[in-house]
Design a protein around this motif. Structure first.
Motif, PDB file in Angstrom:
ATOM      1  N   ASP A  42      -1.488  28.447 -77.081  1.00 54.41           N
ATOM      2  CA  ASP A  42      -2.922  28.237 -77.266  1.00 54.41           C
ATOM      3  C   ASP A  42      -3.699  28.386 -75.962  1.00 54.41           C
ATOM      4  OD1 ASP A  42      -2.652  27.775 -79.956  1.00 54.41           O
ATOM      5  OD2 ASP A  42      -2.421  25.611 -79.734  1.00 54.41           O
ATOM      6  N   TYR A  43      -3.107  27.958 -74.844  1.00 59.25           N
ATOM      7  CA  TYR A  43      -3.870  27.918 -73.592  1.00 59.25           C
ATOM      8  C   TYR A  43      -3.229  28.652 -72.431  1.00 59.25           C
ATOM      9  CZ  TYR A  43      -6.061  24.309 -76.360  1.00 59.25           C
ATOM     10  OH  TYR A  43      -6.683  23.644 -77.383  1.00 59.25           O
ATOM     11  N   PHE A  44      -2.036  29.189 -72.625  1.00 61.11           N
ATOM     12  CA  PHE A  44      -1.369  29.880 -71.532  1.00 61.11           C
ATOM     13  C   PHE A  44      -0.775  31.203 -72.004  1.00 61.11           C
ATOM     14  CE2 PHE A  44      -1.461  25.514 -70.113  1.00 61.11           C
ATOM     15  CZ  PHE A  44      -1.734  25.630 -68.747  1.00 61.11           C
ATOM     16  N   GLY A  45      -0.691  32.160 -71.072  1.00 59.60           N
ATOM     17  CA  GLY A  45       0.010  33.413 -71.304  1.00 59.60           C
ATOM     18  C   GLY A  45       1.227  33.471 -70.408  1.00 59.60           C
ATOM     19  N   PHE A  46       2.315  34.076 -70.909  1.00 61.13           N
ATOM     20  CA  PHE A  46       3.550  34.180 -70.139  1.00 61.13           C
ATOM     21  C   PHE A  46       3.982  35.643 -70.097  1.00 61.13           C
ATOM     22  CE2 PHE A  46       3.391  29.938 -71.906  1.00 61.13           C
ATOM     23  CZ  PHE A  46       3.799  29.121 -70.856  1.00 61.13           C
ATOM     24  N   ASP A  47       4.098  36.187 -68.883  1.00 63.36           N
ATOM     25  CA  ASP A  47       4.627  37.533 -68.683  1.00 63.36           C
ATOM     26  C   ASP A  47       6.070  37.393 -68.216  1.00 63.36           C
ATOM     27  OD1 ASP A  47       2.233  39.578 -68.849  1.00 63.36           O
ATOM     28  OD2 ASP A  47       1.475  37.838 -67.768  1.00 63.36           O
ATOM     29  N   ASP A  48       7.021  37.914 -69.001  1.00 63.04           N
ATOM     30  CA  ASP A  48       8.448  37.784 -68.695  1.00 63.04           C
ATOM     31  C   ASP A  48       8.988  39.132 -68.236  1.00 63.04           C
ATOM     32  OD1 ASP A  48       7.840  35.435 -70.037  1.00 63.04           O
ATOM     33  OD2 ASP A  48       8.880  36.015 -71.865  1.00 63.04           O
ATOM     34  N   TYR A  49       9.475  39.185 -67.009  1.00 72.45           N
ATOM     35  CA  TYR A  49      10.045  40.408 -66.454  1.00 72.45           C
ATOM     36  C   TYR A  49      11.540  40.221 -66.219  1.00 72.45           C
ATOM     37  CZ  TYR A  49       5.183  41.523 -65.145  1.00 72.45           C
ATOM     38  OH  TYR A  49       3.836  41.772 -65.143  1.00 72.45           O
ATOM     39  N   THR A  50      12.315  41.261 -66.478  1.00 73.92           N
ATOM     40  CA  THR A  50      13.706  41.304 -66.057  1.00 73.92           C
ATOM     41  C   THR A  50      13.843  42.448 -65.062  1.00 73.92           C
ATOM     42  OG1 THR A  50      14.414  40.549 -68.252  1.00 73.92           O
ATOM     43  CG2 THR A  50      16.107  41.439 -66.799  1.00 73.92           C
ATOM     44  N   TYR A  51      14.375  42.128 -63.868  1.00 78.72           N
ATOM     45  CA  TYR A  51      14.521  43.120 -62.807  1.00 78.72           C
ATOM     46  C   TYR A  51      16.004  43.340 -62.486  1.00 78.72           C
ATOM     47  CZ  TYR A  51       9.593  41.926 -61.776  1.00 78.72           C
ATOM     48  OH  TYR A  51       8.244  41.695 -61.851  1.00 78.72           O
ATOM     49  N   GLU A  52      16.308  44.547 -62.036  1.00 76.37           N
ATOM     50  CA  GLU A  52      17.646  44.866 -61.536  1.00 76.37           C
ATOM     51  C   GLU A  52      17.483  45.705 -60.280  1.00 76.37           C
ATOM     52  OE1 GLU A  52      20.849  47.997 -62.997  1.00 76.37           O
ATOM     53  OE2 GLU A  52      20.840  46.224 -64.303  1.00 76.37           O
ATOM     54  N   ASN A  53      18.264  45.383 -59.256  1.00 76.64           N
ATOM     55  CA  ASN A  53      18.099  46.107 -57.998  1.00 76.64           C
ATOM     56  C   ASN A  53      18.635  47.534 -58.104  1.00 76.64           C
ATOM     57  OD1 ASN A  53      20.799  44.919 -58.000  1.00 76.64           O
ATOM     58  ND2 ASN A  53      20.979  45.575 -55.864  1.00 76.64           N
ATOM     59  N   VAL A  54      17.868  48.472 -57.584  1.00 73.97           N
ATOM     60  CA  VAL A  54      18.252  49.889 -57.596  1.00 73.97           C
ATOM     61  C   VAL A  54      18.640  50.355 -56.205  1.00 73.97           C
ATOM     62  CG1 VAL A  54      16.876  50.495 -59.618  1.00 73.97           C
ATOM     63  CG2 VAL A  54      15.818  50.553 -57.357  1.00 73.97           C
ATOM     64  N   ALA A  55      18.676  49.433 -55.268  1.00 68.70           N
ATOM     65  CA  ALA A  55      19.095  49.711 -53.899  1.00 68.70           C
ATOM     66  C   ALA A  55      19.832  48.475 -53.387  1.00 68.70           C
ATOM     67  CB  ALA A  55      17.883  50.013 -53.013  1.00 68.70           C
ATOM     68  N   PRO A  56      20.718  48.629 -52.403  1.00 64.81           N
ATOM     69  CA  PRO A  56      21.366  47.447 -51.821  1.00 64.81           C
ATOM     70  C   PRO A  56      20.307  46.486 -51.268  1.00 64.81           C
ATOM     71  CG  PRO A  56      22.447  49.455 -51.091  1.00 64.81           C
ATOM     72  CD  PRO A  56      21.188  49.878 -51.787  1.00 64.81           C
ATOM     73  N   VAL A  57      20.483  45.193 -51.524  1.00 68.71           N
ATOM     74  CA  VAL A  57      19.513  44.195 -51.076  1.00 68.71           C
ATOM     75  C   VAL A  57      20.219  43.019 -50.420  1.00 68.71           C
ATOM     76  CG1 VAL A  57      17.737  44.763 -52.797  1.00 68.71           C
ATOM     77  CG2 VAL A  57      19.513  43.084 -53.353  1.00 68.71           C
ATOM     78  N   GLU A  58      19.499  42.360 -49.512  1.00 66.76           N
ATOM     79  CA  GLU A  58      19.970  41.105 -48.949  1.00 66.76           C
ATOM     80  C   GLU A  58      19.221  39.978 -49.636  1.00 66.76           C
ATOM     81  OE1 GLU A  58      20.920  39.678 -44.547  1.00 66.76           O
ATOM     82  OE2 GLU A  58      18.772  39.563 -44.949  1.00 66.76           O
ATOM     83  N   VAL A  59      19.975  39.014 -50.150  1.00 71.15           N
ATOM     84  CA  VAL A  59      19.397  37.936 -50.941  1.00 71.15           C
ATOM     85  C   VAL A  59      19.647  36.601 -50.241  1.00 71.15           C
ATOM     86  CG1 VAL A  59      19.427  36.764 -53.173  1.00 71.15           C
ATOM     87  CG2 VAL A  59      19.702  39.249 -53.073  1.00 71.15           C
ATOM     88  N   LEU A  60      18.574  35.880 -49.927  1.00 72.39           N
ATOM     89  CA  LEU A  60      18.711  34.579 -49.282  1.00 72.39           C
ATOM     90  C   LEU A  60      18.954  33.485 -50.305  1.00 72.39           C
ATOM     91  CD1 LEU A  60      15.850  34.814 -46.611  1.00 72.39           C
ATOM     92  CD2 LEU A  60      18.279  35.355 -46.353  1.00 72.39           C
ATOM     93  N   ASN A  61      18.419  33.673 -51.502  1.00 71.40           N
ATOM     94  CA  ASN A  61      18.603  32.745 -52.609  1.00 71.40           C
ATOM     95  C   ASN A  61      18.774  33.592 -53.857  1.00 71.40           C
ATOM     96  OD1 ASN A  61      18.190  31.054 -54.852  1.00 71.40           O
ATOM     97  ND2 ASN A  61      16.716  29.762 -53.807  1.00 71.40           N
ATOM     98  N   PRO A  62      19.874  33.465 -54.592  1.00 72.52           N
ATOM     99  CA  PRO A  62      20.100  34.342 -55.750  1.00 72.52           C
ATOM    100  C   PRO A  62      19.020  34.233 -56.814  1.00 72.52           C
ATOM    101  CG  PRO A  62      21.655  32.494 -55.736  1.00 72.52           C
ATOM    102  CD  PRO A  62      20.969  32.492 -54.407  1.00 72.52           C
ATOM    103  N   ASN A  63      18.228  33.162 -56.775  1.00 72.33           N
ATOM    104  CA  ASN A  63      17.151  32.988 -57.748  1.00 72.33           C
ATOM    105  C   ASN A  63      15.830  33.595 -57.282  1.00 72.33           C
ATOM    106  OD1 ASN A  63      18.683  31.439 -59.694  1.00 72.33           O
ATOM    107  ND2 ASN A  63      18.646  29.782 -58.211  1.00 72.33           N
TER     108      ASN A  63
END
Length: 359
Positions: A84-105
């Motif tokens: 009723d009062y909020f909208g939610f945009d849900d994205y799923t991403y996948e890396n297409v290049a090697p990445v360095e991650v400090l926090n997996p989340n």
């Protein structure tokens, strides 16, 4: 005694909490990097979902919207959900290049320079969603089957049906399957190298028929909280599944893509393979790649404003994440993750993960 309506109470609560990010377990700040070591992920190893919440007490989205992925990532799924009062945009991403991650989340940082997107988009780079809003104060769409077509140069990536008290939203997400020239990211691009297409008629070549099966059920209680196998259809594979819950009804939306040539005699009927396809009942428990699709619906009590944030999604050995969706009604939230086997597996319980067959 003065009576306060449910709608008024919800709006008042939304106003008080609109500045607070509410994940599943309550208010928290942005994901912290404390307690994690920097980790390098090879291409395709880091999948992350992002739920972006926005205050929208009005009608909700309606139109076409170009979607952007963070540097070093691509969009594999998108859904739009409206309360009723909020909208939610849900994205799923996948890396297409090697990445360095400090926090997996959290989104990682590319380890190599990535090219800036110009007006010419390579295959898979231009993702666009067409959201159609309709006034529907009644029950919502009933059980039905229908077939989707995509503009030239694009494939259907995702279909989602969402229902609020007064409105319904049909969201179709597309991704380009060849080079396109895009003058406006919020509009479909023009194919760079056009190829003369043959008349299709009611026969669809492999991978060209995107069929939607929508199921509506009366459910005035809590909603689903389960893992189960998504039903298969001869000649097709599952490419998307979404679950939506209103106060009294629930909606399951399944998108199938044909893996053999099919004939669609009626737009409101399931396609039929051109050549007979033997239906595999998997009585031996063996599922080849892409044949075992599971949906895991996690229901949580949340009478506040809903979740907003990012988190990593992982899958057991032999499976990959096919789809993610976040849904919110007045009292509950639903995390829906869809898995598909990317290796041959042996399954003892069709509603649970199998084990990879040793080669």
């Amino acid at each position: 005694m003065l009576k306060v309506s449910k709608k008024f109470k919800s709006l008042a609560l939304a106003g008080l909490l609109s500045l607070c990010i509410i994940p599943v377990n309550g208010c928290s700040s942005k994901n912290s990097n404390e307690g994690y070591e920097p980790t390098e992920y090879a291409e395709g190893e880091h999948q992350i979902v992002s739920v972006e919440k926005s205050f929208d007490p009005f009608f909700g989205k309606n139109g076409t919207y170009g979607l952007k992925a963070p540097e070093g990532y691509k969009i594999t799924d998108y859904d739009y959900d409206k309360t009723d009062y909020f909208g939610f945009d849900d994205y799923t991403y996948e890396n297409v290049a090697p990445v360095e991650v400090l926090n997996p989340n959290n989104i990682g940082t590319p380890l190599e320079e990535t090219e800036e997107v110009s007006e010419v988009y390579e295959s898979g780079e231009h993702v666009i969603v067409d959201i159609k809003r309709g006034f529907n104060p009644f029950f919502g769409k009933g059980d039905q089957v229908f077939h989707l077509t995509a503009p030239e140069g694009y494939d259907v990536l995702d279909y989602d049906y969402d229902k609020t008290d007064s409105f319904e939203f049909v969201n179709i997400t597309y991704v380009n399957n060849q080079q396109v020239k895009v003058n406006d990211i919020n509009q479909f691009g023009e194919v760079v190298d056009k190829v003369e297409s043959k008349e299709q008629g009611n026969t669809y070549d492999v991978g060209t028929d995107f069929m939607v099966v929508l199921n509506r059920s009366f459910n005035p209680l809590f909603g689903k909280d389960e893992m189960k196998e998504v039903p298969s259809i001869p000649g097709y594979v599952v490419v998307d599944y979404d679950y939506d819950k209103t106060d009294s009804f629930e909606f399951e939306t399944i998108v199938y893509k044909n893996i053999v040539p099919v004939v669609v005699e009626n737009e409101n009927e399931i396609g039929v393979p051109v050549s007979p396809v033997e239906e595999d009942t998997h009585s031996d428990g063996i599922y080849d790649e892409g044949e075992h699709v599971l949906v895991d619906i996690d229901r949580n009590l949340n009478f506040l404003t809903g979740y907003s944030g990012t988190k990593e999604v992982t899958s057991p050995d032999g499976y990959e994440v096919l789809d993610y969706d976040y849904d919110k009604n007045d009292d509950f939230e639903f995390d829906t993750i869809v898995y598909s086997n990317d290796e041959s597996v042996s399954v003892s319980d069709s509603n649970d993960f199998g084990k990879v067959l040793k080669k």
